[in-house]
Design an enzyme around this catalytic site. Structure first.
Site, PDB file in Angstrom:
ATOM      1  N   ALA A  40      79.404 -27.098  16.409  1.00 39.71           N
ATOM      2  CA  ALA A  40      79.133 -25.921  15.584  1.00 39.71           C
ATOM      3  C   ALA A  40      79.325 -26.258  14.111  1.00 39.71           C
ATOM      4  O   ALA A  40      80.135 -27.126  13.768  1.00 39.71           O
ATOM      5  CB  ALA A  40      80.052 -24.763  15.980  1.00 39.71           C
ATOM      6  N   ASP A  41      78.570 -25.569  13.262  1.00 38.06           N
ATOM      7  CA  ASP A  41      78.727 -25.720  11.820  1.00 38.06           C
ATOM      8  C   ASP A  41      78.448 -24.371  11.163  1.00 38.06           C
ATOM      9  O   ASP A  41      77.430 -23.743  11.453  1.00 38.06           O
ATOM     10  CB  ASP A  41      77.781 -26.778  11.266  1.00 38.06           C
ATOM     11  CG  ASP A  41      78.127 -27.130   9.840  1.00 38.06           C
ATOM     12  OD1 ASP A  41      79.096 -27.889   9.642  1.00 38.06           O
ATOM     13  OD2 ASP A  41      77.459 -26.626   8.921  1.00 38.06           O
ATOM     14  N   THR A  42      79.359 -23.952  10.300  1.00 36.40           N
ATOM     15  CA  THR A  42      79.235 -22.658   9.634  1.00 36.40           C
ATOM     16  C   THR A  42      79.007 -22.860   8.146  1.00 36.40           C
ATOM     17  O   THR A  42      79.677 -23.664   7.514  1.00 36.40           O
ATOM     18  CB  THR A  42      80.506 -21.814   9.853  1.00 36.40           C
ATOM     19  OG1 THR A  42      80.699 -21.630  11.268  1.00 36.40           O
ATOM     20  CG2 THR A  42      80.391 -20.456   9.181  1.00 36.40           C
ATOM     21  N   GLY A 100      75.468 -22.565  13.078  1.00 32.43           N
ATOM     22  CA  GLY A 100      74.594 -23.293  13.983  1.00 32.43           C
ATOM     23  C   GLY A 100      75.426 -23.799  15.143  1.00 32.43           C
ATOM     24  O   GLY A 100      76.551 -24.279  14.943  1.00 32.43           O
TER      25      GLY A 100
END
Length: 187
Positions: free
Chosen positions: A69-71, A106
């Site tokens: 995940a990437d924020t 994502g």
């Protein structure tokens, strides 16, 4: 049936969200390059970074279901990652003051030659912030390791006037959507 989950992230917030969901998992930091070319589509970049993280960890745990995940925070088309220092944190918080921005996370799940990826978006509106409020928040140290220089789950909650969308997405992992994606893999 999936027997082994791995979270490809160093985030204690993502760890806590998965723990609360009751998923038994291992946490492995991916250590991938997180730079994206200037002008890249923010949503696409978030998913791409999540996939980079997941693929790097999948090499270490090829029989596991790996979650990356990437924020990111986006305002006026500008992507706000983690601040470089206190001055950068001040700039970001001043930019967000009194305005609505979008938090995009994502997510990429890799398992058994399958890939499920998506981006979740949540709009967040900040109160108008005084210089004193911004300075006090920066002195807490909380904004320095968070995209957009704030954490909604901590002291940063007092900056937020409203949200439209998934709260957990703003924390860093849209768990309801992730749960549905994992159910599809498990069939």
């Amino acid at each position: 049936m999936i027997y082994s989950y791995v979270l490809a992230s160093a985030s204690s917030r993502r760890r806590d969200i998965l723990t609360n969901l009751g998923i038994n998992f291992e946490q492995i930091v991916s250590d991938v390059d997180e730079t994206v070319p200037p002008g890249s589509d923010p949503a696409q970049s978030a998913v791409e970074l999540a996939e980079r993280k997941a693929r790097a960890v999948l090499e270490k745990r090829p029989d596991s279901c790996v979650i990356g995940a990437d924020t990111i925070v986006v305002v006026d088309g500008e992507v706000l990652g983690k601040p470089k220092d206190e001055g950068d944190a001040y700039r970001m918080l001043k930019l967000l003051s009194g305005r609505t921005h979008t938090v995009m996370t994502g997510v990429c799940v890799l398992y058994n030659h399958q890939k499920r990826s998506f981006v979740q978006k949540t709009d967040v509106k900040f109160y108008d912030l005084t210089e004193e409020q911004i300075d006090r928040y920066i002195l807490s140290g909380e904004p320095l390791d968070k995209a957009g220089a704030y954490g909604i789950q901590g002291l940063g909650c007092v900056l937020v006037e409203s949200i439209n969308g998934d709260y957990f997405n703003v924390v860093g992992l849209p768990v309801a959507r992730l749960h549905r994606e994992l159910e599809q893999l498990d069939k």
